[in-house]
Design a protein around this motif. Structure first.
Motif, PDB file in Angstrom:
ATOM      1  N   GLY A 136       0.635  -1.256   0.058  1.00 16.89           N
ATOM      2  CA  GLY A 136      -0.007  -0.047  -0.092  1.00 16.89           C
ATOM      3  C   GLY A 136       0.805   1.242  -0.077  1.00 16.89           C
ATOM      4  O   GLY A 136       0.229   2.306   0.004  1.00 16.89           O
ATOM      5  N   VAL A 137       2.366   1.293  -0.121  1.00 16.80           N
ATOM      6  CA  VAL A 137       2.951   2.430   0.048  1.00 16.80           C
ATOM      7  C   VAL A 137       3.575   2.678  -1.394  1.00 16.80           C
ATOM      8  O   VAL A 137       4.088   1.629  -1.848  1.00 16.80           O
ATOM      9  N   TYR A 138       3.523   3.690  -1.984  1.00 18.10           N
ATOM     10  CA  TYR A 138       3.860   3.944  -2.977  1.00 18.10           C
ATOM     11  C   TYR A 138       5.615   4.448  -2.963  1.00 18.10           C
ATOM     12  O   TYR A 138       6.157   4.839  -1.730  1.00 18.10           O
ATOM     13  N   PHE A 139       6.633   4.061  -4.084  1.00 21.35           N
ATOM     14  CA  PHE A 139       7.649   4.425  -3.936  1.00 21.35           C
ATOM     15  C   PHE A 139       8.408   4.560  -5.382  1.00 21.35           C
ATOM     16  O   PHE A 139       7.559   4.377  -6.409  1.00 21.35           O
ATOM     17  N   ILE A 140       9.358   5.197  -5.789  1.00 23.99           N
ATOM     18  CA  ILE A 140      10.040   5.487  -6.901  1.00 23.99           C
ATOM     19  C   ILE A 140      10.916   4.461  -7.110  1.00 23.99           C
ATOM     20  O   ILE A 140      12.065   4.206  -6.218  1.00 23.99           O
TER      21      ILE A 140
END
Length: 365
Positions: A347-351
């Motif tokens: 559920g956590v966005y990252f690059i």
């Protein structure tokens, strides 16, 4: 002179390090014809690990590797699989062509010649074949090959089959996997949420593979290897590791730059590493700038905030920085995710590209 820190190509055996435990675990599974789901973030070295595994076991197994990242249709998948099987056969060209013609019902094969290496090869002619014909010939050949020698088939970027909507490739694979003997399937992927859905409860591939999460290289292993080629302290290696967020490719890029400049510097310290990173980011500036420019206005705002904060992206304070609403932020993140500029885990966005993230932190603030 070949660099001992390859980052754009598969590391050969002499420059491959830090994965002895993973190699041992994979060999144990393969010896029992167990199927494996190997996942990690991008740029962690999955493909390099499998290629080096294959180099070690190819005397005892028929090894087949296909990368399906660029597939668009089910036929693309079938064609890659069929050609992977074709190329796995070693020996006299005429004998192999005769054998394959007996394995295949619909597929024709033809000899090839590489003018650069002077080597002969074989290619399957797949253009006019349907998906069903490609798959039937592929598994008919696989099963016959496995009657005389155990087979290991690795499918890289396996999550891409989820984009094929008109054919349930996972269900078809399950059918053939249940029939197989003496074959180990290795599914590699980087999009954990999609892979989880493909192997989830009630999904066709549920319980069909043992999951293995590829962790970042151990700092101690990086240090012990790097000090063979450059005069570097463990503290500096720890700084490189932290700077790279454990991403294997960026670690290798930094160490490579240090290696080619080692004769011009007396002290390889944190300041020198910062200069090396700056050089890397400058070399990528045009590329990253071009990527960023194709984003919409709201996507640019979302990407800037993600690079800067990574957490609590929907707090009023953070949203106010770029004057973006919560729905627009969510929509923009979803769009960037669907285009694979960003990723999401638990559920956590990252690059996923650490260098892109560092470039954004530096240039978009």
């Amino acid at each position: 002179m070949q660099t001992p820190f390859p980052f754009e190509t598969i590391a050969p055996k002499e420059f491959f390090y830090g994965r002895e435990k993973e190699l041992s675990e994979l060999k144990t599974h393969i010896s029992n014809s167990t199927n494996i789901l190997l996942f990690s973030k991008r740029r962690m070295g999955k493909s390099t690990l499998i290629k080096n595994l294959f180099n070690e076991i190819e005397k005892d197994y028929v090894v087949i590797y296909i990368d399906i990242y660029n597939i668009i249709t089910a036929e693309d998948f079938g064609s890659l699989l069929l050609n992977g099987i074709t190329k796995s056969q070693k020996g006299d060209i005429k004998s192999i062509m005769l054998k394959l013609s007996q394995f295949f019902k619909k597929t024709k094969v033809e000899p090839t010649f590489d003018p650069q290496t002077g080597e002969m090869g074989i290619r399957a002619i797949t253009k006019s074949l349907s998906f069903d014909e490609l798959i039937e010939d592929s598994f008919n050949a696989l099963f016959k090959i496995a009657q005389t020698k155990n087979v290991v088939l690795a499918i890289d970027e396996f999550q891409q089959i989820a984009d094929i909507k008109d054919v349930k490739i996972d269900a078809i694979l399950r059918k053939y996997m249940q029939e197989a003997k003496n074959i180990s399937y290795i599914f590699l992927g980087s999009k954990r949420n999609i892979l989880n859905s493909l192997f989830a409860y009630k999904a066709p591939l549920y319980a069909m593979a043992t999951p293995i999460s590829l962790k970042p290289l151990d700092i101690e292993d990086i240090y012990n290897y790097a000090k063979k080629y450059i005069n570097i302290t463990k503290e500096t290696i720890e700084y490189i590791y932290e700077l790279s967020a454990g991403e294997t490719k960026l670690i290798q890029m930094i160490l490579h730059r240090i290696y080619i400049n080692k004769d011009d510097i007396e002290n390889i310290d944190i300041n020198f590493v910062d200069k090396i990173l700056q050089t890397i980011l400058i070399s990528k500036n045009d590329h990253y700038k071009a990527l960023f420019e194709v984003f919409s206005t709201n996507q640019k705002k979302a990407f800037k905030l993600l690079a800067k904060y990574s957490k609590e992206l929907f707090s009023e304070k953070i949203l106010r920085e770029e004057n973006i609403s919560r729905p627009s932020m969510q929509s923009s993140l979803n769009q960037l995710f669907s285009k694979e500029y960003i990723d999401k885990e638990d559920g956590v966005y990252f690059i996923p590209d650490r260098a892109f993230e560092l470039w954004a932190k530096k240039n978009l603030d």
